[in-house]
Design a protein around this motif. Structure first.
Motif, PDB file in Angstrom:
ATOM      1  N   ALA A 157       0.842  -1.195   0.000  1.00 26.64           N
ATOM      2  CA  ALA A 157       0.000   0.000   0.000  1.00 26.64           C
ATOM      3  C   ALA A 157       0.879   1.247   0.000  1.00 26.64           C
ATOM      4  CB  ALA A 157      -0.907   0.008   1.222  1.00 26.64           C
ATOM      5  N   LEU A 158       0.489   2.205  -0.816  1.00 21.24           N
ATOM      6  CA  LEU A 158       1.152   3.507  -0.885  1.00 21.24           C
ATOM      7  C   LEU A 158       0.218   4.563  -0.321  1.00 21.24           C
ATOM      8  CD1 LEU A 158       2.341   3.245  -4.595  1.00 21.24           C
ATOM      9  CD2 LEU A 158       3.784   3.016  -2.563  1.00 21.24           C
ATOM     10  N   MET A 159       0.792   5.635   0.249  1.00 17.75           N
ATOM     11  CA  MET A 159      -0.027   6.749   0.683  1.00 17.75           C
ATOM     12  C   MET A 159      -0.387   7.584  -0.537  1.00 17.75           C
ATOM     13  SD  MET A 159       0.703   9.922   3.282  1.00 17.75           S
ATOM     14  CE  MET A 159       0.710   8.987   4.797  1.00 17.75           C
ATOM     15  N   GLN A 160      -1.667   7.674  -0.819  1.00 17.19           N
ATOM     16  CA  GLN A 160      -2.183   8.406  -1.971  1.00 17.19           C
ATOM     17  C   GLN A 160      -1.828   9.895  -1.867  1.00 17.19           C
ATOM     18  OE1 GLN A 160      -6.537   9.049  -2.138  1.00 17.19           O
ATOM     19  NE2 GLN A 160      -6.415   7.754  -3.968  1.00 17.19           N
ATOM     20  N   VAL A 161      -1.488  10.496  -2.996  1.00 19.32           N
ATOM     21  CA  VAL A 161      -1.235  11.924  -3.029  1.00 19.32           C
ATOM     22  C   VAL A 161      -2.550  12.647  -2.744  1.00 19.32           C
ATOM     23  CG1 VAL A 161      -0.493  13.868  -4.476  1.00 19.32           C
ATOM     24  CG2 VAL A 161       0.668  11.652  -4.668  1.00 19.32           C
ATOM     25  N   VAL A 162      -2.505  13.638  -1.866  1.00 22.42           N
ATOM     26  CA  VAL A 162      -3.697  14.394  -1.506  1.00 22.42           C
ATOM     27  C   VAL A 162      -4.226  15.108  -2.751  1.00 22.42           C
ATOM     28  CG1 VAL A 162      -4.552  16.335  -0.115  1.00 22.42           C
ATOM     29  CG2 VAL A 162      -2.952  14.686   0.887  1.00 22.42           C
ATOM     30  N   PRO A 163      -5.524  14.987  -3.034  1.00 22.75           N
ATOM     31  CA  PRO A 163      -6.090  15.670  -4.195  1.00 22.75           C
ATOM     32  C   PRO A 163      -5.756  17.165  -4.183  1.00 22.75           C
ATOM     33  CG  PRO A 163      -7.694  14.169  -3.265  1.00 22.75           C
ATOM     34  CD  PRO A 163      -6.531  14.220  -2.303  1.00 22.75           C
ATOM     35  N   GLY A 164      -5.330  17.667  -5.328  1.00 24.49           N
ATOM     36  CA  GLY A 164      -4.937  19.066  -5.449  1.00 24.49           C
ATOM     37  C   GLY A 164      -3.460  19.309  -5.207  1.00 24.49           C
ATOM     38  N   ASP A 165      -2.770  18.337  -4.616  1.00 22.06           N
ATOM     39  CA  ASP A 165      -1.325  18.442  -4.394  1.00 22.06           C
ATOM     40  C   ASP A 165      -0.637  18.023  -5.689  1.00 22.06           C
ATOM     41  OD1 ASP A 165       1.346  18.224  -3.616  1.00 22.06           O
ATOM     42  OD2 ASP A 165       0.866  17.289  -1.691  1.00 22.06           O
ATOM     43  N   ASN A 166       0.205  18.874  -6.220  1.00 17.03           N
ATOM     44  CA  ASN A 166       0.872  18.594  -7.498  1.00 17.03           C
ATOM     45  C   ASN A 166       2.189  17.850  -7.344  1.00 17.03           C
ATOM     46  OD1 ASN A 166      -1.167  19.812  -9.007  1.00 17.03           O
ATOM     47  ND2 ASN A 166      -0.264  21.845  -8.712  1.00 17.03           N
ATOM     48  N   THR A 167       2.425  17.295  -6.165  1.00 20.66           N
ATOM     49  CA  THR A 167       3.656  16.552  -5.910  1.00 20.66           C
ATOM     50  C   THR A 167       3.752  15.346  -6.841  1.00 20.66           C
ATOM     51  OG1 THR A 167       3.664  17.209  -3.598  1.00 20.66           O
ATOM     52  CG2 THR A 167       4.957  15.271  -4.168  1.00 20.66           C
ATOM     53  N   LYS A 168       4.912  15.155  -7.420  1.00 20.93           N
ATOM     54  CA  LYS A 168       5.184  13.982  -8.261  1.00 20.93           C
ATOM     55  C   LYS A 168       5.794  12.898  -7.371  1.00 20.93           C
ATOM     56  CE  LYS A 168       3.874  16.194 -11.887  1.00 20.93           C
ATOM     57  NZ  LYS A 168       2.466  16.284 -12.003  1.00 20.93           N
ATOM     58  N   THR A 169       5.605  11.640  -7.776  1.00 24.82           N
ATOM     59  CA  THR A 169       6.073  10.515  -6.954  1.00 24.82           C
ATOM     60  C   THR A 169       6.991   9.581  -7.756  1.00 24.82           C
ATOM     61  OG1 THR A 169       4.052   9.331  -7.512  1.00 24.82           O
ATOM     62  CG2 THR A 169       4.048  10.544  -5.428  1.00 24.82           C
ATOM     63  N   PRO A 170       8.135  10.071  -8.230  1.00 25.65           N
ATOM     64  CA  PRO A 170       9.018   9.188  -9.003  1.00 25.65           C
ATOM     65  C   PRO A 170       9.560   8.016  -8.196  1.00 25.65           C
ATOM     66  CG  PRO A 170      10.130  11.249  -8.469  1.00 25.65           C
ATOM     67  CD  PRO A 170       8.696  11.406  -8.054  1.00 25.65           C
ATOM     68  N   ILE A 171       9.557   8.122  -6.877  1.00 26.80           N
ATOM     69  CA  ILE A 171      10.053   7.027  -6.046  1.00 26.80           C
ATOM     70  C   ILE A 171       9.173   5.788  -6.190  1.00 26.80           C
ATOM     71  CG2 ILE A 171       8.842   7.598  -3.890  1.00 26.80           C
ATOM     72  CD1 ILE A 171      11.652   6.991  -2.523  1.00 26.80           C
ATOM     73  N   TRP A 172       7.883   5.962  -6.539  1.00 27.20           N
ATOM     74  CA  TRP A 172       6.993   4.823  -6.720  1.00 27.20           C
ATOM     75  C   TRP A 172       7.470   3.925  -7.856  1.00 27.20           C
ATOM     76  CZ3 TRP A 172       1.254   6.843  -6.231  1.00 27.20           C
ATOM     77  CH2 TRP A 172       1.063   7.381  -4.956  1.00 27.20           C
ATOM     78  N   ALA A 173       8.019   4.518  -8.909  1.00 28.04           N
ATOM     79  CA  ALA A 173       8.542   3.716 -10.024  1.00 28.04           C
ATOM     80  C   ALA A 173       9.745   2.895  -9.553  1.00 28.04           C
ATOM     81  CB  ALA A 173       8.930   4.615 -11.189  1.00 28.04           C
ATOM     82  N   GLU A 174      10.546   3.482  -8.682  1.00 29.48           N
ATOM     83  CA  GLU A 174      11.688   2.755  -8.113  1.00 29.48           C
ATOM     84  C   GLU A 174      11.204   1.582  -7.260  1.00 29.48           C
ATOM     85  OE1 GLU A 174      15.867   3.847  -5.827  1.00 29.48           O
ATOM     86  OE2 GLU A 174      14.442   5.444  -6.306  1.00 29.48           O
ATOM     87  N   TYR A 175      10.168   1.817  -6.450  1.00 31.54           N
ATOM     88  CA  TYR A 175       9.587   0.739  -5.645  1.00 31.54           C
ATOM     89  C   TYR A 175       9.084  -0.386  -6.548  1.00 31.54           C
ATOM     90  CZ  TYR A 175       9.232   4.038  -1.663  1.00 31.54           C
ATOM     91  OH  TYR A 175       9.470   4.920  -0.646  1.00 31.54           O
ATOM     92  N   LYS A 176       8.377  -0.012  -7.589  1.00 33.27           N
ATOM     93  CA  LYS A 176       7.805  -1.005  -8.506  1.00 33.27           C
ATOM     94  C   LYS A 176       8.906  -1.869  -9.105  1.00 33.27           C
ATOM     95  CE  LYS A 176       4.869  -1.626 -12.487  1.00 33.27           C
ATOM     96  NZ  LYS A 176       4.036  -1.062 -13.518  1.00 33.27           N
ATOM     97  N   GLN A 177      10.009  -1.250  -9.497  1.00 36.74           N
ATOM     98  CA  GLN A 177      11.133  -1.984 -10.081  1.00 36.74           C
ATOM     99  C   GLN A 177      11.728  -2.964  -9.066  1.00 36.74           C
ATOM    100  OE1 GLN A 177      14.560   0.456 -11.131  1.00 36.74           O
ATOM    101  NE2 GLN A 177      14.877  -0.797 -12.960  1.00 36.74           N
ATOM    102  N   ILE A 178      11.905  -2.529  -7.841  1.00 38.17           N
ATOM    103  CA  ILE A 178      12.462  -3.393  -6.786  1.00 38.17           C
ATOM    104  C   ILE A 178      11.517  -4.565  -6.509  1.00 38.17           C
ATOM    105  CG2 ILE A 178      13.039  -3.515  -4.322  1.00 38.17           C
ATOM    106  CD1 ILE A 178      13.946  -0.508  -4.637  1.00 38.17           C
ATOM    107  N   ILE A 179      10.230  -4.275  -6.377  1.00 38.39           N
ATOM    108  CA  ILE A 179       9.252  -5.319  -6.057  1.00 38.39           C
ATOM    109  C   ILE A 179       9.128  -6.308  -7.206  1.00 38.39           C
ATOM    110  CG2 ILE A 179       6.802  -5.740  -5.607  1.00 38.39           C
ATOM    111  CD1 ILE A 179       6.889  -3.027  -4.009  1.00 38.39           C
ATOM    112  N   GLU A 180       9.157  -5.811  -8.425  1.00 37.42           N
ATOM    113  CA  GLU A 180       9.081  -6.720  -9.574  1.00 37.42           C
ATOM    114  C   GLU A 180      10.309  -7.631  -9.604  1.00 37.42           C
ATOM    115  OE1 GLU A 180       7.786  -6.598 -14.248  1.00 37.42           O
ATOM    116  OE2 GLU A 180       8.054  -4.717 -13.162  1.00 37.42           O
ATOM    117  N   HIS A 181      11.479  -7.070  -9.312  1.00 35.82           N
ATOM    118  CA  HIS A 181      12.722  -7.862  -9.309  1.00 35.82           C
ATOM    119  C   HIS A 181      12.741  -8.880  -8.169  1.00 35.82           C
ATOM    120  CE1 HIS A 181      16.966  -8.888  -9.480  1.00 35.82           C
ATOM    121  NE2 HIS A 181      17.084  -8.504  -8.222  1.00 35.82           N
ATOM    122  N   ARG A 182      12.400  -8.444  -6.963  1.00 42.43           N
ATOM    123  CA  ARG A 182      12.518  -9.307  -5.782  1.00 42.43           C
ATOM    124  C   ARG A 182      11.333 -10.250  -5.579  1.00 42.43           C
ATOM    125  NH1 ARG A 182      17.682  -9.826  -4.442  1.00 42.43           N
ATOM    126  NH2 ARG A 182      18.692  -7.795  -4.260  1.00 42.43           N
TER     127      ARG A 182
END
Length: 142
Positions: free
Chosen positions: A72-97
């Motif tokens: 589970a990831l903490m959802q970005v608060v609606p209206g917050d323009n923050t980008k989450t490039p770290i999620w792609a890194e997590y996905k890569q690690i989880i797919e590999h491991r």
């Protein structure tokens, strides 16, 4: 020290990972997360980034294969323009491991906090990325 245990895994963290049972959850919390006030058990990993810890943990810790989303990831608060490039890194690690291509569910911020309070433990890290918190659900050791 032991053979086969990543050096970033402290004795305290190793003990927690071993104590956990099937479907127990552990939170990897970024530096902004209120870990101390939410944790039943708190593990300090200050100075360490979450991707490095995630990779090490997943060498020892199976994700739950019986649920749709074992992470589970903490959802970005609606209206917050923050980008989450770290999620792609997590996905890569989880797919590999763990071999999972789509392991994530996004949980609304305050629901994430409530779920974290019920987690077996919270790992407080030095991660500086925003919305970098994640919850892992433990699977079965085969």
């Amino acid at each position: 020290m032991l053979n086969g245990i990543p050096k970033i895994i402290s004795p305290e963290l190793l003990k927690i990972l071993m104590e956990m049972g099937h479907s127990d959850e552990i939170v990897l919390a970024d530096g902004n997360f209120p870990a101390a006030s939410h944790a039943q058990r708190l593990i300090r990993c200050d100075g360490h980034p979450i991707p490095e810890l995630l990779d090490a943990i997943l060498q020892l810790f199976p994700l739950d294969q019986y649920v749709e989303y074992p992470v589970a990831l903490m959802q970005v608060v609606p209206g917050d323009n923050t980008k989450t490039p770290i999620w792609a890194e997590y996905k890569q690690i989880i797919e590999h491991r763990a071999g999972l291509a789509e392991p994530f569910e996004e949980v609304e911020r305050f629901s994430f906090y409530e779920r974290a309070k019920q987690a077996y433990a919270i790992i407080s890290t030095g991660e500086g990325a925003l919305y970098a918190n994640l919850i892992l659900k433990k699977g079965v050791i085969k």
